[in-house]
Design a protein around this motif. Sequence first.
Motif, short mmCIF file in Angstrom:
data_model
loop_
_atom_site.label_atom_id
_atom_site.label_comp_id
_atom_site.label_asym_id
_atom_site.label_seq_id
_atom_site.Cartn_x
_atom_site.Cartn_y
_atom_site.Cartn_z
N ASP A 1 -14.39 28.31 33.30
CA ASP A 1 -13.23 27.78 33.65
C ASP A 1 -13.43 27.76 35.47
O ASP A 1 -13.83 28.69 35.93
N VAL A 2 -12.16 26.62 35.17
CA VAL A 2 -12.10 26.29 37.03
C VAL A 2 -11.50 27.46 37.76
O VAL A 2 -10.04 27.74 37.83
N THR A 3 -11.84 28.28 38.64
CA THR A 3 -11.23 29.17 39.33
C THR A 3 -11.01 28.65 40.69
O THR A 3 -9.75 29.39 40.62
N ASP A 4 -11.47 27.73 41.42
CA ASP A 4 -11.07 27.03 42.89
C ASP A 4 -11.33 25.87 42.90
O ASP A 4 -11.95 25.15 42.16
N THR A 5 -10.69 24.85 43.42
CA THR A 5 -10.78 23.43 43.77
C THR A 5 -10.81 24.21 45.76
O THR A 5 -9.45 23.76 46.27
N LEU A 6 -11.76 23.31 46.10
CA LEU A 6 -11.77 23.11 47.26
C LEU A 6 -12.09 21.90 48.09
O LEU A 6 -12.82 21.17 47.74
N TYR A 7 -11.20 21.21 48.73
CA TYR A 7 -11.36 20.16 49.52
C TYR A 7 -12.11 20.07 50.98
O TYR A 7 -12.07 20.99 51.48
N THR B 1 -15.65 15.27 50.18
CA THR B 1 -16.34 15.55 48.35
C THR B 1 -15.16 16.84 48.22
O THR B 1 -14.20 17.62 48.82
N VAL B 2 -15.27 17.17 46.61
CA VAL B 2 -14.32 18.43 45.85
C VAL B 2 -15.20 19.42 46.08
O VAL B 2 -16.58 18.73 45.21
N ARG B 3 -15.07 20.56 46.13
CA ARG B 3 -15.99 22.08 45.02
C ARG B 3 -15.10 22.52 44.42
O ARG B 3 -14.25 22.43 44.66
N ALA C 1 -21.05 34.12 35.39
CA ALA C 1 -21.90 33.99 37.12
C ALA C 1 -20.50 32.89 37.80
O ALA C 1 -19.93 32.38 36.72
N GLU C 2 -20.49 32.54 38.52
CA GLU C 2 -19.90 31.78 39.43
C GLU C 2 -20.70 30.60 39.92
O GLU C 2 -21.34 30.58 40.19
N LEU C 3 -20.33 29.24 39.25
CA LEU C 3 -21.39 28.37 39.64
C LEU C 3 -20.26 27.64 40.64
O LEU C 3 -19.13 27.31 40.39
N PHE C 4 -20.70 26.41 41.66
CA PHE C 4 -20.04 25.12 42.31
C PHE C 4 -20.49 23.78 41.72
O PHE C 4 -21.81 24.23 41.36
N ILE C 5 -19.70 23.21 42.15
CA ILE C 5 -20.14 21.83 41.91
C ILE C 5 -19.41 21.07 42.86
O ILE C 5 -18.11 20.71 42.91
N GLU C 6 -19.92 20.18 43.22
CA GLU C 6 -19.59 19.55 44.22
C GLU C 6 -19.67 17.66 43.55
O GLU C 6 -19.74 16.71 42.88
N ARG D 1 -9.44 14.54 37.88
CA ARG D 1 -9.79 14.76 36.18
C ARG D 1 -10.49 16.61 36.63
O ARG D 1 -10.06 16.57 35.15
N VAL D 2 -10.68 17.23 37.07
CA VAL D 2 -10.49 18.41 37.10
C VAL D 2 -9.22 19.53 37.90
O VAL D 2 -9.73 19.25 38.77
N GLU D 3 -9.16 20.74 37.91
CA GLU D 3 -7.82 21.55 38.74
C GLU D 3 -7.81 22.78 37.61
O GLU D 3 -8.60 22.72 37.04
#
Length: 376
Positions: free
Chosen positions: A316-322, A326-328, A336-341, A349-351
């Motif tokens: 589940d997407v917990t946060d999105t940072l501009y 790029t957007v992380r 576990a928490e993963l981050f994706i650029e 496309r992802v919120e």
Amino acid sequence: MSSIRAEDIAKRFGNFVAVDDVSFSVEDGELWCLLGPSGCGKSTTLRMLGGLERPTSGRIYIDDTDVTETRAYNRSTSVVFQNWALFPQKTVLENVTFGPKMQGVGKQERIERAEKYLGMMEMKPFKDKPSMDLSGGQQQRVALARSLAMDPSVLLLDEPLSNLDKRLKEQMQIELKRLHDQLGKTMVYVTHDQNEAFTLADRISIMNDGNLIQVGDPREVYADPKNQFVEEFLGDTNMVSLSIESIDGGDVVVTLGDGQRLSIPVDSPQSLEAGDTLTVSFRPEFLDVEVEHGPEAQALSADGQGQEDLASLVGDVTDTLYRGSTVRHYIEVGGAELFIEDKIDRSDRVERGDTVSVTWNPAELLCFDGQGTRVA
């Protein structure tokens, strides 16, 4: 031919070991970068090369001459310091000619040297100004010109750009690279900044706790880290520690907190057992994310690989940072928490709140055992 060779050099301050039996060689004309966190021993190593610290043990050679006992002013080295150490009341020209004057160089030659290197640094128009009237970037250029005017065999640079702002630092990195290519001068460059090392270095040497961990060109140390420390230190990555459930041939099976199972190919499964900890590095550039639309969804990786070639987990997407270009996305996967650029033109496309599939090529994972040793 090696410009510098260090053989088992160590430096101890009482019971504290700052540098622990380090050996290396720097080739003639090479820009060799000593990279590591604060307190790892890299500046102490550079100071020993320059004669500013005497090794507790070991030998140092410059151009095949043993200089271990040679005083700093008698070595063919020059140091550019972090604080630049200019004489504030002297003019730019006086600062640059000071070193050659102490070497006994005649007045006309030292002025010619100073003007040559000030010209290369684009500082000749400022030669009659007091150094205290210059900006930080200008003072850095003067410090470089001063060291080069001493005509050293080896130029030693101790975090020389750390006092500059980001934009000026990046500009000076390009100028330093250009200067090195133009002069072909052997340079040893100390920094804690990975981006700086990747920008400048012909080879990078990574230090930690007084030890030299790995030496290689920038691509090599990034793509093929020797251990978990190197992997974590070089750039951003997701490090996830998991308990091994079972080992099936060359695959290690782990289970996440939400029950999702993952099979990971490793090179050395014989060194692992069920119940051991396996730490997996999920680098963001190797991960892709797609919103879940049911079992028929066909996620694609960034390079268009089909689902059948990829491994995946649901989260589940917990946060999105501009982040500008790029957007992380931060994604909770089995505790576990993963981050994706993500590219900025694909970010909508992802919120936050979406359930997504995180996909990757299993061959691109790096894995480490409980001691931080690379196993894949």
